[in-house]
Design a protein around this motif. Structure first.
Motif, PDB file in Angstrom:
ATOM      1  N   TRP A 143      30.523  56.032  26.300  1.00 33.00           N
ATOM      2  CA  TRP A 143      29.343  56.488  25.539  1.00 33.00           C
ATOM      3  C   TRP A 143      29.392  55.990  24.097  1.00 33.00           C
ATOM      4  CZ3 TRP A 143      28.499  59.573  21.242  1.00 33.00           C
ATOM      5  CH2 TRP A 143      27.162  59.937  21.018  1.00 33.00           C
ATOM      6  N   ILE A 144      30.552  56.120  23.460  1.00 34.02           N
ATOM      7  CA  ILE A 144      30.677  55.624  22.093  1.00 34.02           C
ATOM      8  C   ILE A 144      30.484  54.115  22.073  1.00 34.02           C
ATOM      9  CG2 ILE A 144      32.292  55.313  20.173  1.00 34.02           C
ATOM     10  CD1 ILE A 144      33.510  58.007  20.876  1.00 34.02           C
ATOM     11  N   GLY A 145      30.943  53.449  23.111  1.00 35.73           N
ATOM     12  CA  GLY A 145      30.867  51.996  23.162  1.00 35.73           C
ATOM     13  C   GLY A 145      29.467  51.447  23.250  1.00 35.73           C
ATOM     14  N   PHE A 146      28.580  52.143  23.972  1.00 36.44           N
ATOM     15  CA  PHE A 146      27.221  51.597  24.089  1.00 36.44           C
ATOM     16  C   PHE A 146      26.171  52.365  23.284  1.00 36.44           C
ATOM     17  CE2 PHE A 146      27.228  54.571  27.768  1.00 36.44           C
ATOM     18  CZ  PHE A 146      26.077  55.298  27.492  1.00 36.44           C
ATOM     19  N   VAL A 158      37.083  54.097  16.840  1.00 38.43           N
ATOM     20  CA  VAL A 158      36.364  55.346  17.070  1.00 38.43           C
ATOM     21  C   VAL A 158      36.289  55.655  18.561  1.00 38.43           C
ATOM     22  CG1 VAL A 158      34.128  56.502  16.865  1.00 38.43           C
ATOM     23  CG2 VAL A 158      35.049  55.219  14.925  1.00 38.43           C
ATOM     24  N   ALA A 159      36.069  54.637  19.374  1.00 41.32           N
ATOM     25  CA  ALA A 159      35.995  54.847  20.824  1.00 41.32           C
ATOM     26  C   ALA A 159      37.334  55.332  21.375  1.00 41.32           C
ATOM     27  CB  ALA A 159      35.570  53.560  21.515  1.00 41.32           C
ATOM     28  N   SER A 218      26.861  53.110  33.900  1.00 43.92           N
ATOM     29  CA  SER A 218      26.491  53.138  32.483  1.00 43.92           C
ATOM     30  C   SER A 218      26.168  51.731  31.991  1.00 43.92           C
ATOM     31  CB  SER A 218      27.636  53.718  31.653  1.00 43.92           C
ATOM     32  OG  SER A 218      28.684  52.770  31.528  1.00 43.92           O
ATOM     33  N   PRO A 219      25.499  51.612  30.849  1.00 44.69           N
ATOM     34  CA  PRO A 219      25.353  50.290  30.225  1.00 44.69           C
ATOM     35  C   PRO A 219      26.722  49.736  29.833  1.00 44.69           C
ATOM     36  CG  PRO A 219      23.839  51.891  29.262  1.00 44.69           C
ATOM     37  CD  PRO A 219      24.792  52.665  30.110  1.00 44.69           C
ATOM     38  N   GLU A 220      26.792  48.442  29.655  1.00 43.62           N
ATOM     39  CA  GLU A 220      28.042  47.838  29.204  1.00 43.62           C
ATOM     40  C   GLU A 220      28.317  48.226  27.759  1.00 43.62           C
ATOM     41  OE1 GLU A 220      28.439  43.699  29.733  1.00 43.62           O
ATOM     42  OE2 GLU A 220      28.293  43.767  31.927  1.00 43.62           O
ATOM     43  N   VAL A 221      29.599  48.437  27.465  1.00 43.41           N
ATOM     44  CA  VAL A 221      29.959  48.744  26.083  1.00 43.41           C
ATOM     45  C   VAL A 221      29.725  47.507  25.225  1.00 43.41           C
ATOM     46  CG1 VAL A 221      31.636  50.491  26.778  1.00 43.41           C
ATOM     47  CG2 VAL A 221      32.385  48.141  26.469  1.00 43.41           C
ATOM     48  N   ASP A 222      29.380  47.710  23.973  1.00 44.42           N
ATOM     49  CA  ASP A 222      29.136  46.595  23.069  1.00 44.42           C
ATOM     50  C   ASP A 222      30.405  45.768  22.878  1.00 44.42           C
ATOM     51  OD1 ASP A 222      26.600  47.589  22.804  1.00 44.42           O
ATOM     52  OD2 ASP A 222      26.993  48.607  20.895  1.00 44.42           O
ATOM     53  N   GLN A 303      40.919  51.500  30.350  1.00 46.76           N
ATOM     54  CA  GLN A 303      40.290  50.987  31.561  1.00 46.76           C
ATOM     55  C   GLN A 303      38.852  50.563  31.292  1.00 46.76           C
ATOM     56  OE1 GLN A 303      41.825  50.395  34.344  1.00 46.76           O
ATOM     57  NE2 GLN A 303      40.060  49.784  35.568  1.00 46.76           N
ATOM     58  N   ILE A 304      38.125  51.344  30.510  1.00 52.45           N
ATOM     59  CA  ILE A 304      36.712  51.044  30.263  1.00 52.45           C
ATOM     60  C   ILE A 304      36.550  49.964  29.191  1.00 52.45           C
ATOM     61  CG2 ILE A 304      34.508  51.997  29.500  1.00 52.45           C
ATOM     62  CD1 ILE A 304      35.424  52.943  32.251  1.00 52.45           C
ATOM     63  N   LEU A 305      37.232  50.122  28.070  1.00 50.35           N
ATOM     64  CA  LEU A 305      37.055  49.197  26.948  1.00 50.35           C
ATOM     65  C   LEU A 305      37.782  47.880  27.161  1.00 50.35           C
ATOM     66  CD1 LEU A 305      37.518  51.697  23.967  1.00 50.35           C
ATOM     67  CD2 LEU A 305      35.405  51.059  25.144  1.00 50.35           C
ATOM     68  N   GLY A 306      38.806  47.878  28.016  1.00 47.78           N
ATOM     69  CA  GLY A 306      39.575  46.666  28.197  1.00 47.78           C
ATOM     70  C   GLY A 306      39.292  45.904  29.468  1.00 47.78           C
TER      71      GLY A 306
END
Length: 402
Positions: A143-146, A158-159, A218-222, A303-306
């Motif tokens: 959520w923070i990522g996108f 922050v994420a 979810s949308p892809e993280v930025d 797992q999500i951000l990497g």
């Protein structure tokens, strides 16, 4: 004439394996457990191979055919597992080292989660809620990522912090219930796993996390929120692996060199003695669970951000449950957990090629993991299998119950 009082019949005693026995298993027992798991899995590979089964019918006429087919099945399976997990000598260029990088990617979330579980186990808390903590941390990181727009370095920090906080708070629920009401942490963390799973499943149908209606993803993280790659775009290895190694060093310092870690270990060794010594045991329960949840949340973020860059209800996979095995295999010590995480990462990374190249069922990897758990949980069984002497003077390791 008076009757002589008879002594009550004594019930034969039998040994009972304690948690201390499992956690303190020697490195030799761990190695032998892995070796035994590989041998048993080899037997299953042979039994599942069609060429071996076909040659068994004329085994007494031409035994060499059966033995050769068995050897080919086992060597082919384990060779392809090595190629998919460590080094692909049949590839060319940079692809030869891609397998070891995939092993590190798979090991990263396992390492984070297992470090947290190891702290809990050493403190006497059987926390099996890492699955829900990983998922909640991953959801917050996504959520923070996108949803937030932040500078490139600040965004990923922050994420990660958000994932750690949410994972810690989710685990704190079990810690507070244990401290205030005496609730069994096993039951509570099991329920929290399911609550987290269905909560994220529901959120992925809403505008909070869903990319679009009727699409539970979810949308892809930025790009600014993604963990940077270590070896360029041709590899998925990211700096989360280095962060996990730093976390292992931090956990070692916490448990072996800090006052808080001493309190954790004291409560795990003898809760009553720790309370008599003035340690606030209930506070320790909460602190242990928060620390474990914080690390598991970082595992979800890694797992999500990497690796994934998007969130699904299945994003956590079996990370939280595999982390229990990793912590046990690593004897709840950071150095051992690092090695066990890499081993399980190798099994994950190498199993697809094993299935494709040698036609070996991918479920064999699950069998290896399950048998390792069986042997790690029963050290006397391993000693009996390999004719090893028992641990001398191990009063804490084996209790005698009537």
């Amino acid at each position: 004439m008076t009757d002589t009082p008879q002594r009550p019949t004594e019930t034969p005693t039998r040994p009972r394996i304690t948690w201390d026995e499992i956690a303190r298993s020697s490195a030799l027992l761990t190695f032998l457990a892995i070796l035994a798991a590989l041998v048993i899995s080899a037997i299953l590979i042979v039994a599942a191979d069609p060429q071996v089964r076909g040659s068994v019918s004329y085994f007494f006429d031409r035994p060499g055919d059966t033995l050769g087919a068995a050897w080919s099945a086992v060597s082919g399976a384990y060779t392809s597992l090595f190629r998919g997990a460590i080094f692909d000598y049949e590839a060319s260029g940079a692809r030869t080292i891609r397998p070891i990088t995939e092993t590190m990617v798979a090991a990263t979330p396992l390492l984070f989660a297992a470090l947290g579980l190891g702290i809990g186990f050493r403190a006497g808390l059987f926390n099996i809620g890492a699955q829900g903590q990983v998922l909640m941390g991953g959801a917050m990181a996504a959520w923070i990522g996108f949803a937030l727009e932040l500078p490139i370095v600040l965004h990923v920090i922050v994420a990660l912090l958000g994932a750690a906080v949410v994972g810690g708070l989710w685990a704190a629920i079990a810690g507070v219930l244990k401290a205030r009401t005496g609730a069994n942490e096993v039951i509570v963390t099991i329920m929290l796993n399911w609550i987290a799973t269905w909560l994220i499943t529901w959120l992925l149908t809403t505008s909070i996390l869903a990319r679009a209606p009727n699409r539970p993803i979810s949308p892809e993280v930025d790009p600014s929120a993604r963990l940077p790659l270590m070896l360029g775009s041709q590899f998925r290895l990211h700096w989360g692996f280095v962060l996990a190694l730093l976390a292992a060093v931090g956990v070692w310092w916490l448990m072996e060199r800090s006052t808080i870690g001493f309190k954790f270990r004291a409560v795990g060794a003898n809760m009553d003695a720790a309370r008599t010594a003035g340690i606030n045991v209930n506070l320790v329960f909460v602190m242990v669970m928060v620390t474990a949840g914080l690390l598991a949340g970082l595992g979800g973020a890694a797992q999500i951000l990497g690796a994934d860059h998007t969130l699904r209800a299945s994003s956590a996979g079996s990370i939280g449950f595999d982390a229990i095995t990793v912590a046990l295999l690593g004897r709840n010590r950071p150095a051992g957990i690092v090695g066990a995480s890499v081993l399980f990462g190798a099994l994950r990374a190498g199993s697809p090629l094993m299935q494709i190249a040698s036609q070996t069922p991918i479920d064999i990897v699950l069998v290896i993991q399950a048998v390792i758990v069986l042997f790690i949980a029963a050290p006397p069984l391993v000693r009996t299998m390999f004719h090893l002497p028992g641990r001398p003077g191990s009063r804490r390791a084996v209790e005698v119950v009537s």
